[in-house]
Each structure stands twice: as C-alpha cells, then as structure tokens.
Design an enzyme around this catalytic site. Sequence first.
Site, PDB file in Angstrom:
ATOM      1  N   HIS A   1       0.826  -1.210   0.000  1.00  8.43           N
ATOM      2  CA  HIS A   1       0.000   0.000   0.000  1.00  8.43           C
ATOM      3  C   HIS A   1       0.863   1.263   0.000  1.00  8.43           C
ATOM      4  CE1 HIS A   1      -3.867   1.789   0.372  1.00  8.43           C
ATOM      5  NE2 HIS A   1      -3.532   2.465   1.457  1.00  8.43           N
TER       6      HIS A   1
ATOM      7  N   ARG B   1      -5.472  -0.149 -17.416  1.00 12.04           N
ATOM      8  CA  ARG B   1      -5.382  -1.540 -16.936  1.00 12.04           C
ATOM      9  C   ARG B   1      -6.478  -1.760 -15.890  1.00 12.04           C
ATOM     10  NH1 ARG B   1       0.685  -0.442 -17.281  1.00 12.04           N
ATOM     11  NH2 ARG B   1       1.550  -2.137 -18.536  1.00 12.04           N
TER      12      ARG B   1
ATOM     13  N   ARG C   1      -8.658  -1.569 -21.382  1.00 13.72           N
ATOM     14  CA  ARG C   1      -8.341  -2.968 -21.672  1.00 13.72           C
ATOM     15  C   ARG C   1      -9.187  -3.865 -20.777  1.00 13.72           C
ATOM     16  NH1 ARG C   1      -2.352  -5.071 -20.797  1.00 13.72           N
ATOM     17  NH2 ARG C   1      -2.891  -4.892 -18.592  1.00 13.72           N
TER      18      ARG C   1
ATOM     19  N   GLU D   1       0.183  -8.917 -28.722  1.00 15.43           N
ATOM     20  CA  GLU D   1       1.218  -9.272 -27.742  1.00 15.43           C
ATOM     21  C   GLU D   1       1.525 -10.758 -27.743  1.00 15.43           C
ATOM     22  OE1 GLU D   1      -0.013  -7.946 -23.840  1.00 15.43           O
ATOM     23  OE2 GLU D   1      -2.033  -8.682 -24.114  1.00 15.43           O
TER      24      GLU D   1
ATOM     25  N   ASN E   1       5.659  -5.454 -23.985  1.00 21.01           N
ATOM     26  CA  ASN E   1       6.170  -6.144 -22.791  1.00 21.01           C
ATOM     27  C   ASN E   1       5.956  -7.653 -22.939  1.00 21.01           C
ATOM     28  OD1 ASN E   1       6.298  -3.486 -22.025  1.00 21.01           O
ATOM     29  ND2 ASN E   1       4.597  -3.607 -20.586  1.00 21.01           N
ATOM     30  N   ASP E   2       4.722  -8.026 -23.268  1.00 21.81           N
ATOM     31  CA  ASP E   2       4.451  -9.446 -23.459  1.00 21.81           C
ATOM     32  C   ASP E   2       4.969  -9.938 -24.799  1.00 21.81           C
ATOM     33  OD1 ASP E   2       3.275 -10.589 -21.161  1.00 21.81           O
ATOM     34  OD2 ASP E   2       1.494  -9.362 -21.501  1.00 21.81           O
TER      35      ASP E   2
ATOM     36  N   ARG F   1       9.511 -12.275 -18.793  1.00 26.54           N
ATOM     37  CA  ARG F   1       9.785 -10.853 -18.539  1.00 26.54           C
ATOM     38  C   ARG F   1      10.137 -10.579 -17.078  1.00 26.54           C
ATOM     39  NH1 ARG F   1       3.744  -8.250 -19.629  1.00 26.54           N
ATOM     40  NH2 ARG F   1       4.158  -6.615 -18.131  1.00 26.54           N
TER      41      ARG F   1
ATOM     42  N   CYS G   1       1.290   0.286 -26.611  1.00 21.07           N
ATOM     43  CA  CYS G   1       1.141   0.647 -25.199  1.00 21.07           C
ATOM     44  C   CYS G   1       2.140  -0.089 -24.323  1.00 21.07           C
ATOM     45  CB  CYS G   1      -0.281   0.390 -24.719  1.00 21.07           C
ATOM     46  SG  CYS G   1      -0.747  -1.336 -24.832  1.00 21.07           S
TER      47      CYS G   1
HETATM   48  C1  PEP Z   1       2.273  -5.324 -22.697  1.00 24.98           C
HETATM   49  O1  PEP Z   1       2.263  -6.551 -22.547  1.00 24.98           O
HETATM   50  O2  PEP Z   1       3.091  -4.709 -23.411  1.00 24.98           O
HETATM   51  C2  PEP Z   1       1.293  -4.496 -21.972  1.00 24.98           C
HETATM   52  C3  PEP Z   1       1.195  -3.208 -22.192  1.00 24.98           C
HETATM   53  O3  PEP Z   1       0.526  -5.110 -21.060  1.00 24.98           O
HETATM   54  P1  PEP Z   1       0.978  -5.516 -19.594  1.00 24.98           P
HETATM   55  O4  PEP Z   1       2.326  -4.914 -19.355  1.00 24.98           O
HETATM   56  O5  PEP Z   1      -0.081  -4.985 -18.694  1.00 24.98           O
HETATM   57  O6  PEP Z   1       0.990  -7.010 -19.700  1.00 24.98           O
HETATM   58 MG    MG Z   2       0.539  -7.551 -21.768  1.00 25.94          MG
END
Ligand code: PEP
Ligand code: MG
Length: 657
Positions: free
Chosen positions: A305, A412, A448, A546, A569-570, A580, A617
């Site tokens: 928190h 998110r 999302r 992704e 990211n994914d 990751r 994103c």
């Molecule tokens: C991603 O995977 O790039 C993404 C933006 O989603 P998250 O990081 O929430 O998995």
């Molecule tokens: Mg993702």
Amino acid sequence: MERSTIVRVHEGLHARPATRFVKLAKSFESEVEIIKDGKSASAKSAVKLMLLAVKENDEVTIRTKGADEIEAVEALVGYLENPLAGLAEEQAPAQPDTAGVTLKLEPTKPAAFDEEIAGALKGVAASEGYAVGAAFAHFPPEIKPERRTLSVGDINAELVRFAEAVEAVQVRMNASLASDTLSANDRGIIAALRDIAADDELRDEVVATINTGSDAVTSVIGAASKIAAQFGQVDDPYLNARADDVQAVGRQICLALLGQADVSLDDIPEGAILIAEDIGAWDLARAPLKRIGGIVCGHGGATSHIAIIARAHGIPAVLGMGAQVHELAKAHEIALDGHRGHVVANPEGSVLDRFRARIDEAAREREALKAFRDTTPRRADGTVIEVAANIGSLEEIDAARDAGAMGVGLFRTELLFMRHMHLPSEDMQAETYAALAKAFAPYPVIVRTLDIGGDKPISGIEFPDEENPFLGWRGIRMCLDRPDIFKPQLRALLRAAVHGNVKVMLPMVADVAEVRATRALIETCKAELAAESVAFGEFQLGVMIETPAAVLIAPALAKEVAFFSIGTNDLTQYIMAADRLNPTVAKLNDVTNVAVMSAIEMTARAGVAAGIMVGMCGEAAGRPDLIPEFLRMGLTELSMSPASIQRAKKRIAELSA
Ligand code: PEP
Ligand code: MG
C-alpha cells in the site's frame, strides 16, 4: 419475525454494504439478528456482521424482535435482495476507493549511479526518484497493558473513562473526515475506522472485561487483539486486512485513555525523509504527503500500500529495509535512490554531491520538458501522433493530464479487480469508466478488458494450478470462459460509452475466434441493456498485439477490429521465449532484438494496409531512441507512463523539425 433470503449484494456484506446494512438495522427499535450457516450475529454491529463473512448468493435469515419487527424485516431483506434501491441518499462519491497506482511496476529508468555507492544500504526500489533530506523517524511507541485490578467501587468510573475515550476518538475522526483535502479513498479508510470505534462488538467486549475488574487500557488491548485475531482467521483477504484497522482503533482509544498524543506525522518538516518500521492505513490516510521528501520503511514491497501511495504522489521510496531502519533513524540526513533501492545515512562529500547533482539534473529536465506539455506532436507529413497515458486508476488522471496526455492508451482494469479483493460490481465499473472518459473527452480512452492470469490471485475467481501461468488461462481466454465476470465489464463499458470517447481492447488475443466470440457477447449485452432500458453507447473494439500468433494473423485480425495496440512487454517475452520477470534471461528479453522489431513492423504493415490505427502501449512506446523507428513503421499512437510523455513529445517534435 423471521425471513430467509439469498444475498444479492455483489460485494457481499463487506465494508460499505456492511455499513449501510448496519445503519439500516439501527434505524429500527427492534433487535435484529442475521443468521448464516447456523451462526448468528447482531445486525447492528458492523464488526460482528463482517465476521459472519456473508457473500453474494449466500442464504441468510433475518430475525427481528420488537415493536417495528415487520418493517425491519421488510427493509433489511429488501436491501439484501436489491442493494441499490432506496439508499441513494448515502451513496458514497462516484470514485472507486482506489489509491492512485499503475498495476505493474514500470521497469526502472537507467541506473541512477553506474557505480556502487560505498556504505549504501539496500532495500526494495518501490518508487523512483532521488531525495536528500532530514531524517524524520516515525516509530510510535507500543502501548503496554496497565494490568491494574480495580476495586468494585472503581468499576463505574473506569466505564465512564472508557466511554469518554471512545467519544474523544470519534470526535477526532469526525474532525479528520471534515477536512476537504482528503481523497475518497482516505475518507473511506477513516470512516471505516470511526465505525469500528463506535461498534458494539468492541465496546461490549471491553465493558465485559472492565466489569471483571480489569483496567480500561488492558481491556481495550485485549478486546482489540481478540477481534483482530478473529478477522485474521476468516478465509478472506479483505477481512484479514480489517485486523489492522481494529488494532489501529484500539491504539487510538488507549492513547485517549492515557491522555497521550499519538506520534503524528503532522510535524514532518518540508522535504524530510520519513523513516518507519511500517506506516499504517490510519497514519497514511492523514499524512501530509506533499511535505514528505522520501520514504524508507522496514516493511513493505513494491506492491504494498505504501509503495502504491508513494508512486501516485511521486515520492521516492525504498521499502523492505528490515532492521536497518533503526540504524537509519539515528541519522540526521538521508539520501535515497528510489530507482535502485539504495539509502545512504549522513551522506557526505562526493556522495552527497552526486545525489544533489542527480536531483538538480532531474529538476532541470522536468522544467525544460514542460514546454512540450501542450504541444500536438506531428509526423513530418502532418499526421498527428497521439501521445497517451498508461494508467490503472482514476487517481492517476491528474498526473496524466498534467503531463499533457492526449487521452489514455491503456487503462489496466486489473487493479479494480485486485484492490477490492472481491469482484467489482457492474455499477462500480460503469462509474469508473465513465469518470475516465469524461476526464479526457474528447480524447479517447482505451480500456483494456480484464487481463489477469494464474500468477495473480483475485478473490472471486478460482484459478487452476498451472505449470506455466503465462501460457495459461489468462486475459481474453479466462474472460470468454467466465461470462459472469466478462459480461458485467462489457455492459459497464457500453454504459460508460455514453459519456465520452471510450474504446475497448482485448488482451492476449491469439485467434480471430476470440474477437468474434467477444463481439457476440457485446451484442448480447447491448440487447440486454436495451431490454432493461439502460442507456448505452457504441465503442470501437481493438486488440492488443502481444502474442506471436496475433502478429502472424494480423492481416486477418485487422479485418475484424478498429485498431491494434502493440503490447511490447508481453510480445517481447513471447517472441524471445524469455520470461519478462526472470532476471537470468533479461538479456534476451530485449525489445530491440531484431526478432521483436520485425514482429512490430509486420503488425504495423498489416494494420496500415487495412487502414486501421496502429498504436503501442508497451513500455517501448516511451523510449526516445525507438520512437523514430515506430513512426517510420506507421504507428500513430504511443501510450506510456505519464512521466515519459513530455520526453516523447519532444522527441517527435525533433523528428519533424
Ligand atoms: C504489454 O504486454 O506490453 C502491456 C502493455 O501489457 P501488460 O504490461 O499490462 O501485460
Ligand atoms: Mg501484456
């Protein structure tokens, strides 16, 4: 009088619904009991009621006895069956009680200091930024039981002393609630504590102990610990957390009994570094956050928190320091590096100079970048590039707008599901998405749909044990299997679309069939809303790219949706088969690897050829070194953490200059 019913309160009788239910019960003279699974509790005690752990769809019996027993049963059963009716006058503010936060930590910025700092103590990097300031130690003393034995003649006076102490605490809490600087979240925390202070359960327990000849302080400590232990044993994380609240209230009552002031954060000097073992919800809710230069705690991790609050307020923080905080508390000055989780006591000479230089450099850069806040970035051919924000709660709206976000490219929604420890209702979601849309209109907000998997538990959703949660039942896969969770979200989004420019995107898509199944569900939701005469609007539907599968079928997906948003990211972890979160393979988990950049280019080409918007994103969207590549590929939307927006706008301006 007795009546059984099925509880239709979506959240169960927790928190706000419990408070409403108790308030309603107290408005009748009759005694009111609620019975579940053979266990009964007074419906006039929020603590007792919460300990019964009544959930949605549980069967309960309401038993009343007294002059107005019929009206009482009617009203209480009515509430349980239709909680939204009739209680409009005390509806809490429209915001969800979320503290500002992004769900997943953004990777830290490039290392603050390339070389180790001699003597630096290490903890968890919980909120980025550098700070140097006076140490402000916050270690509230433990209150010990007095263990006095009262004579019979003293018992009444002790009961009066206790009643006065409770009253004093309530007055103080009401005064805090009257402050107009409190956020909805903080207000909720303080109101919940005040209700516990006023609760029959705590009072009855203390009074019973005082009547046996025990002094009030000892009785309060005992009663609070006993009730806290009961909360601790319930199989529900939300209720477990109430144990701390009960202890916090017990502490306040004891301080009032002892005539002692609490160690307060009110006096923290401007820019000081707060050093504590832990900071409880009560302290945090009232802390003068604007004055705090940095936070160092013995407890806590990156998702605790305190970390969430610190990030939301831009306060650098290092947590999880363990016993080292006691050493740090003796220092007169502290330097902290929230990027790397380093803390230095009494920094001197070149170390202090380096910290100060970093702080100055960051401040100078922030100042210079402000010039780009309200600019509209364009590609050389004049096409507007939307630079939007990634956020995870309404409390981050201000930071995003202040940074110059042209809408939200990724909201998110997981946080709504995770923070409350129970599934958020359709109404609550609709209010949240509508507030988001209104805040950024006419810019779009891309929400999302729930992207949650077996690696993160959520109360109300049972995840199977999976060998590979990241390849398992997450994102759109889980949602399509659970229309009871997915439909309320889609209905809430349709309802919110009336209020602004809402777009919706699906995570983890790997197959065109997933988009089609979602569309069919959206159509069902629209038909239901129309039949219920509930207003709704239309939204554009897009997909996140992704998974490698989504890249390979991008031309087919482009025919089905209005936009792509590349989740680097994914995408990077799946293309490179490199987790990751696993530092051992961090080198492979690199968006600039030619394999990943080719996947991005393939996606962009498919989207551009189909004439749909292609955005990004993932973290990479905010990297000034990669932005030229992304623009060349045809991306027209880049969404990133608010802190990166002005730098990205500057980079785009440089490219078209
Ligand atoms: C991603 O995977 O790039 C993404 C933006 O989603 P998250 O990081 O929430 O998995
Ligand atoms: Mg993702």
